[in-house]
Design a protein around this motif. Structure first.
Motif, mmCIF file in Angstrom:
data_model
loop_
_atom_site.group_PDB
_atom_site.id
_atom_site.type_symbol
_atom_site.label_atom_id
_atom_site.label_comp_id
_atom_site.label_asym_id
_atom_site.label_seq_id
_atom_site.Cartn_x
_atom_site.Cartn_y
_atom_site.Cartn_z
ATOM 1 N N ILE A 127 1.218 -1.382 -0.098
ATOM 2 C CA ILE A 127 0.083 0.216 0.195
ATOM 3 C C ILE A 127 0.535 1.388 0.074
ATOM 4 O O ILE A 127 1.633 1.527 0.672
ATOM 5 N N ALA A 128 0.879 2.242 -0.804
ATOM 6 C CA ALA A 128 1.735 3.672 -1.147
ATOM 7 C C ALA A 128 0.617 4.556 -1.220
ATOM 8 O O ALA A 128 -0.244 4.935 -2.241
ATOM 9 N N GLY A 129 0.089 4.434 -0.223
ATOM 10 C CA GLY A 129 -1.543 6.209 0.321
ATOM 11 C C GLY A 129 -0.779 6.900 0.987
ATOM 12 O O GLY A 129 0.046 7.463 1.287
ATOM 13 N N THR A 130 -1.762 7.142 1.982
ATOM 14 C CA THR A 130 -1.531 8.246 2.841
ATOM 15 C C THR A 130 -0.718 7.590 3.949
ATOM 16 O O THR A 130 0.510 8.430 4.587
ATOM 17 N N ALA A 214 1.658 15.561 -1.776
ATOM 18 C CA ALA A 214 2.562 14.986 -1.768
ATOM 19 C C ALA A 214 2.641 14.523 -3.666
ATOM 20 O O ALA A 214 4.062 14.804 -3.595
ATOM 21 N N PRO A 215 1.848 14.735 -4.226
ATOM 22 C CA PRO A 215 1.416 15.105 -5.983
ATOM 23 C C PRO A 215 2.517 16.180 -6.492
ATOM 24 O O PRO A 215 3.361 15.624 -7.450
ATOM 25 N N ALA A 261 0.222 4.580 -6.170
ATOM 26 C CA ALA A 261 0.405 3.627 -6.542
ATOM 27 C C ALA A 261 1.448 3.649 -7.919
ATOM 28 O O ALA A 261 2.242 3.738 -7.890
ATOM 29 N N TYR A 262 0.314 4.579 -8.359
ATOM 30 C CA TYR A 262 0.456 4.317 -9.813
ATOM 31 C C TYR A 262 1.298 5.427 -10.086
ATOM 32 O O TYR A 262 2.568 5.454 -11.169
ATOM 33 N N LYS A 263 1.906 6.798 -9.517
ATOM 34 C CA LYS A 263 2.998 7.753 -9.621
ATOM 35 C C LYS A 263 4.412 7.326 -9.434
ATOM 36 O O LYS A 263 5.422 7.166 -9.968
ATOM 37 N N LEU A 264 4.221 5.713 -8.052
ATOM 38 C CA LEU A 264 5.961 5.370 -7.305
ATOM 39 C C LEU A 264 6.239 4.576 -8.519
ATOM 40 O O LEU A 264 7.733 4.257 -9.000
ATOM 41 N N VAL A 265 5.096 3.291 -9.306
ATOM 42 C CA VAL A 265 5.279 2.342 -10.577
ATOM 43 C C VAL A 265 6.905 2.769 -11.199
ATOM 44 O O VAL A 265 7.540 1.992 -11.868
#
Length: 306
Positions: A127-130, A214-215, A261-265
């Motif tokens: 999980i990569a969220g808050t 974060a974004p 998640a989609y930003k980190l991939v």
């Protein structure tokens, strides 16, 4: 179509309670989705009343969407995956909650995320969220990593990225770090110009507030900003470490979920990227699977005690 409160058979409530929001679904015995709801934070670290109010608000929304009434809450067999209940004292608090449901089966948000991502089968999830954490469930063996909470944990999470953003912007404003696009992006976003205004804005910030910004780090990184790229690389390295540790159990499937998640991939190691498979269902549906599993265990437990 309106579903009346005369809906036959068991009704299941799946609760995904995170640090930022609480999502719930109501399904019937045939797995038909009847209603969905959304509430605020459901992490007991934010306070039990905040968490329980969020769950009840989201549940009432789902009941309304299903054409059901408040009284139908007592018919729901709830499965709840909540952030924070990996801490024994908070698990105990929630276990003692005088809930309004027919049954309340409690586990962590990470556990239901893994169950949902792999439709009840073996696998691993990050999980990569808050916050950030990982879990592998393979042949009955569980490996749980992270989830210790911000600021002393949750590296590579939205809250962590937001904190790093603030840290580097303040260094730049004080002339102690190079120029960075992050400063202009943050100042524009919060409508602040000087250091004291920035600090005042974050004076009582929660992890959710930090995660909101974060974004901006990824926006600056995509434009080639050196400071932002360094933060992203550091955050991605943390997530890589979690994933690679989970891989030691050889999970047959691996998924990543959460707002970041989609930003980190794109920044993750090739081995991690190549192992990625789509999550088969959202965590709230994993909570429904969990509730079904626990209900099925009750007759066996009762028989063993008789």
């Amino acid at each position: 179509m309106t579903i009346s409160s005369g809906q036959q058979g068991p009704l299941y409530l799946g609760i995904d309670g995170g640090g930022s929001k609480c999502r719930v679904v109501i399904v019937n015995a045939n797995n038909q989705l009847l209603g969905e709801g959304l509430g605020g934070p459901a992490n007991p670290l934010r306070g039990m009343k905040v968490a329980t109010d969020s769950i009840l608000t989201a549940t009432q929304q789902a009941l309304t969407a299903a054409g059901m009434t408040f009284n139908d809450m007592s018919r729901l067999i709830a499965g709840a995956g909540l952030a924070g209940v990996n801490m024994p004292q908070y698990f105990q608090l929630f276990s003692e909650w005088k809930h309004p449901f027919a049954a309340f089966h409690l586990t962590t948000d990470l556990h239901i995320a893994c169950i949902g991502a792999h439709a009840g089968g073996d696998g691993a999830v990050v999980i990569a969220g808050t916050g950030s954490c990982g879990l592998a469930d393979v042949k009955g063996a569980l490996l749980d990593i992270g989830g210790h909470g911000f600021p002393y944990g949750d590296n590579g999470s939205g809250a962590w990225f937001g904190m790093q953003l603030l840290h580097h912007v303040l260094l730049h404003k004080d002339g102690l770090a190079p120029d960075t696009l992050l400063t202009g992006l943050l100042c524009h976003e919060i409508g602040a110009a000087d250091t004291l205004q920035i600090v005042s804005h974050f004076m009582h910030a929660t992890p959710t507030v930090y995660a909101r910004y974060a974004p901006l780090v990824f926006t600056a990184a995509e434009q080639g900003d050196t400071t932002a790229l360094g933060i992203v690389a550091q955050g991605a390295a943390f997530i890589n470490q979690i994933a690679l540790k989970l891989f030691e159990l050889s999970p047959p499937r691996f998924s990543m979920i959460g707002g970041l998640a989609y930003k980190l991939v794109p920044y993750l190691d090739n081995k991690v990227q190549q192992a990625l498979t789509p999550a088969l269902a959202a965590p709230e549906f994993g909570a429904v699977w969990f509730a079904r599993q626990q209900q099925n265990l009750l007759p066996a437990a009762a028989a063993a005690q008789s």
